[in-house]
Motif scaffolding. Structure first.
Motif, short mmCIF file in Angstrom:
data_model
loop_
_atom_site.label_atom_id
_atom_site.label_comp_id
_atom_site.label_asym_id
_atom_site.label_seq_id
_atom_site.Cartn_x
_atom_site.Cartn_y
_atom_site.Cartn_z
N ALA A 29 -4.14 -6.55 14.75
CA ALA A 29 -4.56 -5.41 15.13
C ALA A 29 -3.48 -4.33 14.80
N ALA A 30 -2.41 -4.83 15.27
CA ALA A 30 -1.26 -3.77 15.15
C ALA A 30 -0.89 -3.62 13.72
N ARG A 31 -1.00 -4.70 12.96
CA ARG A 31 -0.89 -4.57 11.46
C ARG A 31 -1.79 -3.51 10.78
N GLU A 32 -2.85 -3.40 11.13
CA GLU A 32 -3.93 -2.68 10.80
C GLU A 32 -3.73 -1.22 11.05
N GLY A 33 -3.18 -0.94 12.48
CA GLY A 33 -2.79 0.58 12.70
C GLY A 33 -1.65 0.88 11.83
N GLU A 34 -0.65 -0.08 11.45
CA GLU A 34 0.21 0.62 10.43
C GLU A 34 -0.36 1.05 9.27
N LEU A 35 -1.39 0.11 8.80
CA LEU A 35 -1.93 0.36 7.24
C LEU A 35 -2.75 1.63 7.39
N THR A 36 -3.40 1.92 8.37
CA THR A 36 -4.13 2.96 8.89
C THR A 36 -3.23 4.29 8.80
N ALA A 37 -2.13 4.23 9.40
CA ALA A 37 -1.17 5.16 9.30
C ALA A 37 -0.52 5.81 8.12
N VAL A 38 -0.38 4.69 7.18
CA VAL A 38 0.06 4.78 6.02
C VAL A 38 -1.01 5.53 5.13
N ALA A 39 -2.05 5.19 5.22
CA ALA A 39 -3.32 5.78 4.42
C ALA A 39 -3.37 7.16 4.65
N ASN A 40 -3.47 7.47 6.07
CA ASN A 40 -3.60 8.76 6.55
C ASN A 40 -2.35 9.84 6.12
N GLU A 41 -1.17 9.24 5.99
CA GLU A 41 0.05 9.81 5.60
C GLU A 41 -0.16 10.34 4.11
N TYR A 42 -0.58 9.36 3.45
CA TYR A 42 -0.95 9.59 1.94
C TYR A 42 -2.11 10.01 1.49
N ASP A 43 -3.01 10.40 2.35
CA ASP A 43 -4.41 10.73 2.07
C ASP A 43 -4.99 9.78 1.12
N LEU A 44 -5.01 8.74 1.69
CA LEU A 44 -5.48 7.30 0.39
C LEU A 44 -6.98 7.25 0.90
N VAL A 97 0.92 -1.25 -0.02
CA VAL A 97 0.14 -0.02 0.00
C VAL A 97 0.93 1.22 0.01
N ARG A 98 2.16 1.24 0.72
CA ARG A 98 2.77 2.53 0.77
C ARG A 98 3.33 2.59 -0.68
N GLU A 99 3.74 1.21 -1.14
CA GLU A 99 4.48 1.67 -2.50
C GLU A 99 3.41 2.22 -3.70
N ALA A 100 2.06 1.72 -3.35
CA ALA A 100 1.09 2.24 -4.23
C ALA A 100 0.81 3.55 -4.24
N ALA A 101 0.77 4.02 -2.90
CA ALA A 101 0.75 5.59 -2.64
C ALA A 101 1.88 6.35 -3.01
#
Length: 697
Positions: free
Chosen positions: A109-124, A83-87
């Motif tokens: 759950a921890a992995r989902e927290g990381e996913l959310t952080a990436v989405a928020n960082e790149y406004d996905l 997801v980070r690479e896509a962003a």
């Protein structure tokens, strides 16, 4: 967060994890896209040169040109990196199909927290994870691994259950029911139901929003989004998990009566959502809202060729918010002239069993032309003289002429199928059961009222917020999670009327406090956070003469010690005796729901509040209009209006008290529960006589 328009209308879609492996999710998604999607499908698989005959790329970063949507179906351990690479490659929209996140707890759950952080960082715009995928018939996109695509239509549908989507699509395709967009919400790590409600509310191609939800994490955000959208676009939802098994144990009256289901019921009503309890009603309501105009009034006409079903329909009207229409004299005269003597010309109109299409058509025409009729149920049972196909054409023509909403009961089997198809194709819903026909019209009428509601923001009162903060902070410093009448000043700080008085810790001070009040008699109450129900132990004395105050203090403390030796006794409250002539005991309280926040209650108060449960609720902040409506919603509302010769209480003062308490609990989120009971309502005002609250330290 960016716009969702490219999520539902992408020009190029990358499937990260596309594969030709039989039975794999990556293959199913790729094949579904290649089957109907009008844009370009780009497989991404580092171990394949082509997938399903289409050139594949090693990474999404290696794909030339702009990708509008990435569908991610890779092992959960590499999802965040993908997801980070896509962003970083400029992708704005991502659907994560992969499971193994918060639904598994712990590491997921921890992995989902990381996913959310990436989405928020790149406004996905990120859907999922743990999602079946999304569908948009406008561009032929089926980015799911389900077995069926959706037919085109104008209903947009979201669900927290992917399995429910596959079942719905299979069922809907069999009945020619189409959709605009379909979304499997998954874990809602980023995009939630509120985001899709806003998107579909702005979408000219969506006429109705339909959904299945198991939980709403941000109740306040949901209410705000839905309240705006339901002015123009109806929302019909199934919300599962209606039992109270998961409700939080509560110590206050309000908390005992409230609970998670109560909060959902109240919140959805305030949001203007039509909530249903069955899948059948979900589709019935969405279908009629999608196909029929809204009624101008809630009076329904019934036209039938069978008396029994007509009576059944009349009973169903009585169970709804609709009412049976009373025809004008002109309509009755015209029916008398055109119907046989055996027919019933009053509502429900019974054209009797030997009616041909001409008689049926005349009766329907006259009913729909009546100004007192807002909608109609047309029922027919098979007879040798009635042609169902001709009947269907007649109803379609009459509905188009009068533009009055109609539901039709075709109480037959094979002989009615073609007629039902003709009616349904014209947007006129058909049913076998009259109760369904009435419930669907009732949904139209209720949505008409919802669409006309004007939202009035709550008042903001001039209060002493600093003093309230001091009281709560002092309790927290003492490690005191529960407060009682010793905190009555908290109410005074927010302009809620309380009796004169003081909390004292000696008999002598009690006498002084009583003298300061200046009345011949006072009320005395034990003050202990460990004894919430003071009346149960004789911890309240009403009408204590000044000469008995000293002894009354000692008696109250003794009773408390005998009842609970280890209880913390803070003293005794000496309080002004408020006259109770022409008074009604009410309660106003709050229980803080984890999803919707402060749930404010108003109802009949006193010692039987939990037994009678005569209460109504609103999610705070509560407007003046809602507070006034709450007074009318309880069963005992006539007591407030002056039943049996009593003077009416000051309802304006009651409504203002509800609003002020709403502001208090909105301003201080650490207040978890609060009861003002009794709140004494009189013709002269409303006075809080007792208080109990729990704070989160």
């Amino acid at each position: 967060m960016g716009t969702l328009s490219t999520l539902f209308a992408p020009e190029r879609i990358a499937v990260v994890g596309a594969t030709e492996r039989t039975g794999s999710v990556g293959r199913a998604i790729t094949e579904n896209l290649l089957a109907a999607y009008r844009g370009e499908t780009v497989p991404v698989n580092p171990r394949a040169d082509t997938v399903c005959g289409v050139e594949s790329y090693e990474t999404i970063a290696a794909v030339p040109g702009q990708i509008d949507l990435a569908v991610v179906v890779v092992p959960p351990t590499i999802v965040v990196a993908v997801v980070r690479e896509a962003a970083e490659a400029g992708v704005e929209n991502v659907v994560v199909i992969t499971a193994g996140f918060s639904e598994t707890g712990g590491e997921g759950a921890a992995r989902e927290g990381e996913l959310t952080a990436v989405a928020n960082e790149y406004d996905l715009n990120l859907v999922g994870p743990n999602s079946l995928g999304i569908i948009s018939t406008g561009v032929g996109m089926n980015a799911t691994f389900g077995p069926d695509n959706a037919l085109p239509g104008s209903i947009s549908f979201m669900s927290q259950s992917g399995a429910f989507i596959t079942a719905v699509l299979d069922w809907a395709n069999d009945r020619d029911i189409g959709f605009r967009d379909v979304v499997s919400l998954g874990n809602k790590a980023v995009l939630s139901e509120a985001d899709f409600i806003r998107e579909w509310g702005d979408d000219a191609g969506t006429e109705v929003i339909m959904g299945y939800l198991e939980a709403i994490e941000d109740g306040e955000g949901f209410i705000q989004a839905a309240r705006e959208v339901t002015q123009d676009t109806p929302i019909v939802l199934v919300k599962s998990g209606r039992t109270e098994a998961g409700a939080r144990a509560a110590s206050s009256h309000t908390g005992a009566i409230a609970g998670s289901e109560r909060a959902y019921k109240t919140g959805l009503e305030q949001a203007g959502v039509l909530r249903v309890e069955t899948v059948q009603d979900l589709f019935d309501f969405a279908g009629i809202l999608n196909g029929q105009p809204l009624p101008e009034r809630g009076d329904v006409a019934i036209v039938t060729n069978a008396g029994g079903p007509g009576v059944m329909t009349t009973d169903a009207v009585g169970d709804s918010s609709l009412s049976l229409a009373s025809f004008t004299q002109d309509t009755l005269s015209a029916l008398t002239e055109t119907m046989p003597a055996e027919a019933n010309i009053h509502n429900p109109i019974d054209v009797i069993g030997d009616a041909d299409i001409g008689r049926f058509e005349t009766a329907i025409d006259l009913a729909l032309a009546d100004d007192r009729v807002g909608c109609a149920v047309i029922l027919t049972c098979p007879t040798a003289v009635l042609d169902f196909d001709a009947f269907a054409e007649s109803v379609v023509s009459l509905q188009a002429t009068h533009e009055t909403p109609i539901s039709v009961c075709l109480m037959g089997g094979d002989s009615t199928r073609e007629a039902a198809a003709r009616l349904n194709s014209a947007g006129i819903p058909t049913y076998f059961d009259p109760a369904r026909a009435v419930r669907s019209l009732d949904a139209l009428w209720r949505y008409r009222q919802i669409s006309e509601r004007e939202y009035v923001p709550p008042k903001t009162f001039d209060v002493d917020r600093e003093r309230a903060r001091e009281i709560l902070d002092a309790a927290a410093e003492r490690g005191q999670p529960q407060l009682g009448i010793e905190a009555m000043e908290l109410l005074s700080a927010y302009g809620i009327q309380t009796p004169a008085g003081a909390v004292v810790d000696s008999p002598a001070d009690a006498v002084t406090a009583a003298q300061d009040i200046g009345d011949p008699e006072v009320v005395m109450k034990i003050v202990s956070p460990d004894i919430p129900h003071k009346s149960d132990i004789g911890g309240v004395k009403v009408g204590v003469p000044l000469e008995d105050v000293y002894d009354a203090y000692e008696d109250l403390v003794t009773r408390a010690r005998e009842y609970q030796p280890d209880a913390t006794i803070l003293g005794v409250q000496v309080q002004e005796l408020v006259a109770r002539e022409e008074a009604t005991e009410t309660i106003v309280g709050m229980n803080r729901d984890p999803q919707f926040g402060p749930l404010v209650m108003f109802g009949l108060g006193g010692i039987f509040v939990e037994v009678l449960e005569d209460a109504t609720f609103r999610v705070a902040p509560v407007s003046e209009r809602d507070a006034t409506a709450m007074l009318d919603e309880i069963k005992t509302a006539p007591l407030l209006r002056g039943a049996r010769g009593r003077k009416p209480v000051d309802q304006q003062a009651l409504a203002e008290t509800i609003q002020r308490l709403s502001q208090l609990v909105t301003d201080f989120p650490e207040i978890l529960e609060l009861d003002v009971n009794p709140l004494l309502a009189t013709p002269e005002g409303a006075t809080a006589l007792d208080l109990r609250l729990t704070i989160d330290q």
